[in-house]
Write a protein that holds these residues in place. Structure first.
Motif, PDB file in Angstrom:
ATOM      1  N   ASP A  22       7.280 -20.872 -46.220  1.00 48.88           N
ATOM      2  CA  ASP A  22       6.072 -21.624 -45.913  1.00 48.88           C
ATOM      3  C   ASP A  22       4.908 -21.222 -46.809  1.00 48.88           C
ATOM      4  O   ASP A  22       3.944 -21.977 -46.935  1.00 48.88           O
ATOM      5  CB  ASP A  22       5.665 -21.417 -44.449  1.00 48.88           C
ATOM      6  CG  ASP A  22       6.654 -22.092 -43.509  1.00 48.88           C
ATOM      7  OD1 ASP A  22       7.388 -22.967 -43.984  1.00 48.88           O
ATOM      8  OD2 ASP A  22       6.690 -21.717 -42.322  1.00 48.88           O
ATOM      9  N   ARG A  23       4.961 -20.058 -47.380  1.00 48.64           N
ATOM     10  CA  ARG A  23       3.881 -19.581 -48.229  1.00 48.64           C
ATOM     11  C   ARG A  23       3.899 -20.332 -49.558  1.00 48.64           C
ATOM     12  O   ARG A  23       4.963 -20.488 -50.173  1.00 48.64           O
ATOM     13  CB  ARG A  23       4.053 -18.077 -48.459  1.00 48.64           C
ATOM     14  CG  ARG A  23       2.885 -17.407 -49.128  1.00 48.64           C
ATOM     15  CD  ARG A  23       3.055 -15.914 -49.095  1.00 48.64           C
ATOM     16  NE  ARG A  23       4.310 -15.505 -49.723  1.00 48.64           N
ATOM     17  CZ  ARG A  23       4.743 -14.259 -49.760  1.00 48.64           C
ATOM     18  NH1 ARG A  23       4.052 -13.309 -49.161  1.00 48.64           N
ATOM     19  NH2 ARG A  23       5.870 -13.953 -50.354  1.00 48.64           N
ATOM     20  N   PRO A  24       2.768 -20.837 -50.027  1.00 49.34           N
ATOM     21  CA  PRO A  24       2.773 -21.595 -51.280  1.00 49.34           C
ATOM     22  C   PRO A  24       3.135 -20.707 -52.463  1.00 49.34           C
ATOM     23  O   PRO A  24       2.866 -19.494 -52.444  1.00 49.34           O
ATOM     24  CB  PRO A  24       1.326 -22.092 -51.387  1.00 49.34           C
ATOM     25  CG  PRO A  24       0.532 -21.134 -50.557  1.00 49.34           C
ATOM     26  CD  PRO A  24       1.437 -20.727 -49.429  1.00 49.34           C
ATOM     27  N   PRO A  25       3.759 -21.269 -53.485  1.00 48.06           N
ATOM     28  CA  PRO A  25       4.104 -20.474 -54.665  1.00 48.06           C
ATOM     29  C   PRO A  25       2.846 -20.043 -55.402  1.00 48.06           C
ATOM     30  O   PRO A  25       1.803 -20.705 -55.326  1.00 48.06           O
ATOM     31  CB  PRO A  25       4.940 -21.443 -55.509  1.00 48.06           C
ATOM     32  CG  PRO A  25       4.482 -22.796 -55.076  1.00 48.06           C
ATOM     33  CD  PRO A  25       4.173 -22.668 -53.618  1.00 48.06           C
ATOM     34  N   LEU A  26       2.943 -18.939 -56.090  1.00 47.73           N
ATOM     35  CA  LEU A  26       1.795 -18.440 -56.850  1.00 47.73           C
ATOM     36  C   LEU A  26       1.386 -19.450 -57.914  1.00 47.73           C
ATOM     37  O   LEU A  26       2.236 -20.121 -58.510  1.00 47.73           O
ATOM     38  CB  LEU A  26       2.152 -17.113 -57.525  1.00 47.73           C
ATOM     39  CG  LEU A  26       2.227 -15.879 -56.631  1.00 47.73           C
ATOM     40  CD1 LEU A  26       2.830 -14.712 -57.402  1.00 47.73           C
ATOM     41  CD2 LEU A  26       0.846 -15.505 -56.110  1.00 47.73           C
ATOM     42  N   PRO A  27       0.098 -19.589 -58.159  1.00 47.72           N
ATOM     43  CA  PRO A  27      -0.333 -20.494 -59.225  1.00 47.72           C
ATOM     44  C   PRO A  27       0.100 -19.964 -60.590  1.00 47.72           C
ATOM     45  O   PRO A  27       0.349 -18.762 -60.751  1.00 47.72           O
ATOM     46  CB  PRO A  27      -1.863 -20.498 -59.087  1.00 47.72           C
ATOM     47  CG  PRO A  27      -2.192 -19.208 -58.414  1.00 47.72           C
ATOM     48  CD  PRO A  27      -1.040 -18.923 -57.497  1.00 47.72           C
ATOM     49  N   PRO A  32      -6.816 -22.936 -64.068  1.00 47.37           N
ATOM     50  CA  PRO A  32      -8.263 -23.195 -64.052  1.00 47.37           C
ATOM     51  C   PRO A  32      -8.940 -22.389 -62.946  1.00 47.37           C
ATOM     52  O   PRO A  32      -8.340 -22.109 -61.916  1.00 47.37           O
ATOM     53  CB  PRO A  32      -8.346 -24.705 -63.776  1.00 47.37           C
ATOM     54  CG  PRO A  32      -7.031 -25.245 -64.243  1.00 47.37           C
ATOM     55  CD  PRO A  32      -6.022 -24.170 -63.956  1.00 47.37           C
ATOM     56  N   TRP A  33     -10.195 -22.051 -63.155  1.00 44.02           N
ATOM     57  CA  TRP A  33     -10.909 -21.216 -62.193  1.00 44.02           C
ATOM     58  C   TRP A  33     -10.985 -21.866 -60.809  1.00 44.02           C
ATOM     59  O   TRP A  33     -11.030 -21.176 -59.794  1.00 44.02           O
ATOM     60  CB  TRP A  33     -12.319 -20.905 -62.700  1.00 44.02           C
ATOM     61  CG  TRP A  33     -12.353 -19.774 -63.680  1.00 44.02           C
ATOM     62  CD1 TRP A  33     -12.694 -19.827 -64.991  1.00 44.02           C
ATOM     63  CD2 TRP A  33     -12.014 -18.408 -63.411  1.00 44.02           C
ATOM     64  NE1 TRP A  33     -12.590 -18.582 -65.570  1.00 44.02           N
ATOM     65  CE2 TRP A  33     -12.183 -17.694 -64.622  1.00 44.02           C
ATOM     66  CE3 TRP A  33     -11.572 -17.713 -62.281  1.00 44.02           C
ATOM     67  CZ2 TRP A  33     -11.927 -16.326 -64.726  1.00 44.02           C
ATOM     68  CZ3 TRP A  33     -11.324 -16.353 -62.384  1.00 44.02           C
ATOM     69  CH2 TRP A  33     -11.500 -15.669 -63.591  1.00 44.02           C
ATOM     70  N   LYS A  34     -11.012 -23.186 -60.757  1.00 47.00           N
ATOM     71  CA  LYS A  34     -11.087 -23.842 -59.451  1.00 47.00           C
ATOM     72  C   LYS A  34      -9.878 -23.507 -58.583  1.00 47.00           C
ATOM     73  O   LYS A  34      -9.958 -23.541 -57.345  1.00 47.00           O
ATOM     74  CB  LYS A  34     -11.219 -25.347 -59.629  1.00 47.00           C
ATOM     75  CG  LYS A  34     -10.024 -26.021 -60.280  1.00 47.00           C
ATOM     76  CD  LYS A  34     -10.240 -27.517 -60.425  1.00 47.00           C
ATOM     77  CE  LYS A  34      -9.030 -28.200 -61.064  1.00 47.00           C
ATOM     78  NZ  LYS A  34      -9.253 -29.661 -61.213  1.00 47.00           N
ATOM     79  N   THR A  35      -8.747 -23.175 -59.230  1.00 45.17           N
ATOM     80  CA  THR A  35      -7.551 -22.782 -58.469  1.00 45.17           C
ATOM     81  C   THR A  35      -7.787 -21.450 -57.770  1.00 45.17           C
ATOM     82  O   THR A  35      -7.494 -21.294 -56.577  1.00 45.17           O
ATOM     83  CB  THR A  35      -6.332 -22.671 -59.402  1.00 45.17           C
ATOM     84  OG1 THR A  35      -6.099 -23.938 -60.017  1.00 45.17           O
ATOM     85  CG2 THR A  35      -5.091 -22.239 -58.632  1.00 45.17           C
ATOM     86  N   ARG A 199     -14.307 -10.337 -64.563  1.00 46.91           N
ATOM     87  CA  ARG A 199     -13.067  -9.568 -64.582  1.00 46.91           C
ATOM     88  C   ARG A 199     -11.950 -10.290 -65.338  1.00 46.91           C
ATOM     89  O   ARG A 199     -11.029  -9.650 -65.843  1.00 46.91           O
ATOM     90  CB  ARG A 199     -12.612  -9.273 -63.145  1.00 46.91           C
ATOM     91  CG  ARG A 199     -13.464  -8.221 -62.454  1.00 46.91           C
ATOM     92  CD  ARG A 199     -13.155  -8.147 -60.961  1.00 46.91           C
ATOM     93  NE  ARG A 199     -11.752  -7.902 -60.692  1.00 46.91           N
ATOM     94  CZ  ARG A 199     -11.167  -6.706 -60.704  1.00 46.91           C
ATOM     95  NH1 ARG A 199     -11.894  -5.634 -60.971  1.00 46.91           N
ATOM     96  NH2 ARG A 199      -9.891  -6.587 -60.438  1.00 46.91           N
ATOM     97  N   GLY A 200     -12.003 -11.607 -65.391  1.00 49.12           N
ATOM     98  CA  GLY A 200     -11.020 -12.368 -66.147  1.00 49.12           C
ATOM     99  C   GLY A 200      -9.854 -12.861 -65.312  1.00 49.12           C
ATOM    100  O   GLY A 200      -9.577 -12.371 -64.212  1.00 49.12           O
ATOM    101  N   LYS A 201      -9.149 -13.853 -65.842  1.00 49.86           N
ATOM    102  CA  LYS A 201      -8.034 -14.470 -65.137  1.00 49.86           C
ATOM    103  C   LYS A 201      -6.824 -13.544 -65.041  1.00 49.86           C
ATOM    104  O   LYS A 201      -6.050 -13.628 -64.076  1.00 49.86           O
ATOM    105  CB  LYS A 201      -7.632 -15.766 -65.828  1.00 49.86           C
ATOM    106  CG  LYS A 201      -8.691 -16.861 -65.749  1.00 49.86           C
ATOM    107  CD  LYS A 201      -8.225 -18.136 -66.427  1.00 49.86           C
ATOM    108  CE  LYS A 201      -9.286 -19.229 -66.302  1.00 49.86           C
ATOM    109  NZ  LYS A 201      -8.874 -20.487 -66.975  1.00 49.86           N
TER     110      LYS A 201
END
Length: 220
Positions: A22-27, A32-35, A199-201
């Protein structure tokens, strides 16, 4: 029949698997920062960088609490009924009190709302409860703050405000301190998640991976 019973007994529980599924997969990395700013992912990132964000938001928590208490206390201060002038409208204590009453009341309301928002955000950071949406939903309070302190600025530097500053020094000094502190801190605390950008992506991705690995270990 015995084989089916043995398979049923040996089969691992399915509840934990369902929870993981049920847990969504990691992006994807470097999304994008909006994620990263979506409530679910933001909660995981904040909870896994609690030292940095806990200290930063902790300062905001104390500032809002102190501000609310001080404004409420000064609203009913003993100096509030001191006349600001010997003649004219401000010779009346009630009229003199009104000069700083409204700014102090509005600032108290702003501080209380912001203190509640900060308390919820600290819960997100320290405990990991997915309440980040509450922070976004109450963001209008930041705009309310602009209106409140613009009004306080006008009240303090108005002719009547300058007259009342002499007879109500504690109230006037606090309003001036609030105005200075607000403009110094406002633009950062209106959106403290700017720290994520600094800190960066790569670190945001690492925090999410660590959060998932940690939850899997806890389930095991």
């Amino acid at each position: 029949m015995a084989d089916k019973v043995a398979q049923t007994i040996d089969a691992p529980p399915t509840v934990e698997k369902e929870q993981v599924e049920d847990r969504p997969p990691l992006p994807e990395a470097h999304s994008p920062w909006k994620t990263y700013l979506r409530p679910y992912w933001l909660t995981l990132i904040l909870n896994n960088t609690k030292l940095i964000f806990g200290l930063v938001i902790g300062v905001q928590y104390l500032a809002q609490f102190i501000g609310a208490v001080a404004c409420i206390n000064l609203y009913s201060d003993v100096d509030r009924l001191k006349p600001c002038s010997l003649t004219g409208e401000l010779a009346d204590g009630e009229k003199s009190s009104e000069v700083f009453d409204m700014p102090l009341m509005l600032m108290a309301v702003y501080h209380i709302i912001e203190w509640i928002r900060t308390t919820v955000l600290l819960t997100v950071i320290l405990i990991g409860v997915n309440w980040a949406i509450f922070w976004y939903a109450t963001s209008l309070n930041t705009l309310f703050g602009l209106i409140v302190y613009a009004f306080a600025h006008m009240a303090y530097f108005d002719e009547q405000g300058e007259m009342c500053a002499a007879t109500q020094p504690d109230r006037a000094s606090w309003i001036l301190s609030e105005i200075i502190a607000f403009w110094v801190m406002y633009f950062f605390y209106a959106f403290p998640f700017v720290i994520l950008f600094c800190r960066g992506k790569a670190r945001a991705d690492a925090s999410l991976v660590y959060a998932y690995e940690k939850s899997e270990d806890d389930e095991d």
